[in-house]
Motif scaffolding. Sequence first.
Motif, short mmCIF file in Angstrom:
data_model
loop_
_atom_site.label_atom_id
_atom_site.label_comp_id
_atom_site.label_asym_id
_atom_site.label_seq_id
_atom_site.Cartn_x
_atom_site.Cartn_y
_atom_site.Cartn_z
N HIS A 1 0.80 -1.26 -0.02
CA HIS A 1 -0.04 -0.16 0.06
C HIS A 1 0.77 1.21 -0.10
CE1 HIS A 1 -3.47 2.55 1.29
NE2 HIS A 1 -2.52 3.35 1.50
N PHE A 2 0.72 2.08 -1.04
CA PHE A 2 1.30 3.39 -1.19
C PHE A 2 0.49 4.46 -1.07
CE2 PHE A 2 4.06 -0.14 -2.60
CZ PHE A 2 5.23 0.35 -1.93
N ASP A 3 0.75 5.51 -0.31
CA ASP A 3 0.07 6.64 -0.33
C ASP A 3 0.74 7.81 -1.11
OD1 ASP A 3 -2.18 5.95 1.41
OD2 ASP A 3 -0.87 6.19 3.25
N PHE A 4 0.00 8.75 -1.93
CA PHE A 4 0.82 9.74 -2.78
C PHE A 4 0.82 10.82 -1.53
CE2 PHE A 4 -0.15 13.71 -5.04
CZ PHE A 4 1.16 13.88 -5.73
N VAL A 5 2.01 11.42 -1.60
CA VAL A 5 2.51 12.41 -0.56
C VAL A 5 1.48 13.46 -0.44
CG1 VAL A 5 4.32 14.04 0.26
CG2 VAL A 5 4.96 11.58 -0.41
N GLY A 6 0.84 14.14 -1.45
CA GLY A 6 0.28 15.11 -1.67
C GLY A 6 -1.25 14.99 -1.35
N TRP A 7 -1.71 13.61 -0.47
CA TRP A 7 -3.25 13.17 -0.49
C TRP A 7 -3.96 14.15 0.30
CZ3 TRP A 7 -4.97 12.43 4.47
CH2 TRP A 7 -4.13 12.50 5.62
N ARG A 8 -3.53 14.97 1.16
CA ARG A 8 -4.39 15.74 2.04
C ARG A 8 -5.31 17.07 1.12
NH1 ARG A 8 -0.28 14.68 5.18
NH2 ARG A 8 -0.76 14.19 7.36
N LYS A 9 -4.57 17.33 -0.03
CA LYS A 9 -5.49 18.32 -0.78
C LYS A 9 -6.56 17.72 -1.56
CE LYS A 9 -1.04 20.21 -2.16
NZ LYS A 9 -0.15 19.95 -3.45
N PHE A 10 -6.81 16.44 -1.49
CA PHE A 10 -7.95 15.71 -2.27
C PHE A 10 -8.99 15.25 -1.23
CE2 PHE A 10 -3.71 15.49 -4.46
CZ PHE A 10 -4.27 16.25 -5.78
N GLU A 11 -10.22 15.52 -1.78
CA GLU A 11 -11.30 15.12 -0.87
C GLU A 11 -11.63 13.49 -0.70
OE1 GLU A 11 -11.61 17.24 -3.23
OE2 GLU A 11 -12.12 19.21 -2.50
N VAL A 12 -12.21 12.85 0.16
CA VAL A 12 -12.89 11.80 0.44
C VAL A 12 -14.02 11.64 -0.62
CG1 VAL A 12 -14.03 10.00 1.75
CG2 VAL A 12 -11.73 10.97 2.59
N MET A 13 -14.20 10.67 -1.65
CA MET A 13 -15.26 10.55 -2.51
C MET A 13 -16.01 9.25 -2.57
SD MET A 13 -13.17 11.74 -5.73
CE MET A 13 -11.58 10.64 -5.49
N ASP A 14 -17.25 9.50 -2.69
CA ASP A 14 -18.14 8.26 -2.85
C ASP A 14 -18.85 8.25 -4.14
OD1 ASP A 14 -19.22 6.21 -2.01
OD2 ASP A 14 -20.74 6.97 -0.55
N ILE A 15 -18.21 7.77 -5.03
CA ILE A 15 -18.56 7.71 -6.28
C ILE A 15 -18.10 6.42 -6.89
CG2 ILE A 15 -18.31 8.78 -8.96
CD1 ILE A 15 -17.05 11.35 -7.24
N ASP A 16 -19.25 5.84 -7.50
CA ASP A 16 -18.80 4.43 -7.99
C ASP A 16 -18.12 4.37 -9.38
OD1 ASP A 16 -20.28 3.17 -5.61
OD2 ASP A 16 -22.26 3.18 -6.66
N PHE A 17 -17.59 3.50 -9.74
CA PHE A 17 -16.76 3.34 -11.20
C PHE A 17 -17.87 3.52 -12.04
CE2 PHE A 17 -13.79 0.25 -8.81
CZ PHE A 17 -13.14 1.12 -8.43
N GLU A 18 -19.26 2.99 -11.85
CA GLU A 18 -20.20 3.18 -13.13
C GLU A 18 -20.64 4.68 -13.26
OE1 GLU A 18 -20.31 1.20 -10.52
OE2 GLU A 18 -21.53 -0.95 -10.86
N GLU A 19 -20.37 5.38 -12.34
CA GLU A 19 -20.55 6.84 -12.27
C GLU A 19 -19.47 7.57 -13.27
OE1 GLU A 19 -22.84 8.61 -8.97
OE2 GLU A 19 -21.47 7.49 -8.05
N LEU A 20 -18.27 7.02 -13.10
CA LEU A 20 -17.05 7.72 -13.62
C LEU A 20 -17.02 7.13 -14.92
CD1 LEU A 20 -14.64 7.11 -10.52
CD2 LEU A 20 -15.27 9.19 -11.55
N LYS A 21 -17.53 6.22 -15.51
CA LYS A 21 -17.55 5.87 -16.76
C LYS A 21 -17.62 6.72 -17.87
CE LYS A 21 -17.73 1.52 -18.57
NZ LYS A 21 -18.67 0.40 -18.92
#
Length: 222
Positions: free
Chosen positions: A202-222
């Motif tokens: 498991h690897f975290d991107f160092v700048g993760w704090r700038k990005f919000e938690v999301m609840d979006i399904d893959f189907e919605e992103l397609k």
Amino acid sequence: MKRILVGALLVPVLCYAQNKYGLDAIRLKEYQASLASHPEKELVDLQKELPGAEFRIGYATTENFTKTKIYNLAKAYARKPVAEALKRAQADFVKMGYSIKIYDAYRPYSATVKFYETYHDTTYVASPYKGSRHNRGCALDMTIVDMKTKKELPMPTEWDSFSTDAWPKADIKDPVKRKNRDLLISVMEKNGFRVYEHEWWHFDFVGWRKFEVMDIDFEELK
Ligand SMILES: [Zn+2]
């Protein structure tokens, strides 16, 4: 009649599940709105961004710690700067004859809630009160494969193992497994990621704090 009743009951139950931990995970509309001022927040498809990489999305199969299929689609998304950093890591691995293999990338918040409710130990599953860095599109579960054979390099444990041998600092006797693990970690850390202290994969991107938690399904992103 039964189906209508179940359907009517499910809606309030699901809404409750997304909010009961007090975390405000953003949905599709808020995510889309955020892109206007912050185009770097875009979730990009890693299968397109990393054409030479391998993918085995464990939560789109039953081969994961929940033994159930969590995702309907085997997709790997990450925020744009995460994908860019990953491309640089991939270039380093390719020079050594290896390639990245992704087990999991962006994970909808609803999946994190499901994991927590299946397995309450927050050493191995993220707390739904804070969400996971996977929910921010800023974490990857991954390993490396031999570029020619596509076979995974031997590592101390399987992905998703709850053993202490999975800890990146575990004293692994097998020199090959230890060397492979340390190589994966050093290349990823050189390229802007940090390994999680209980999981070598498991690897975290160092700048993760700038990005919000999301609840979006893959189907919605397609
Ligand atoms: Zn992870």
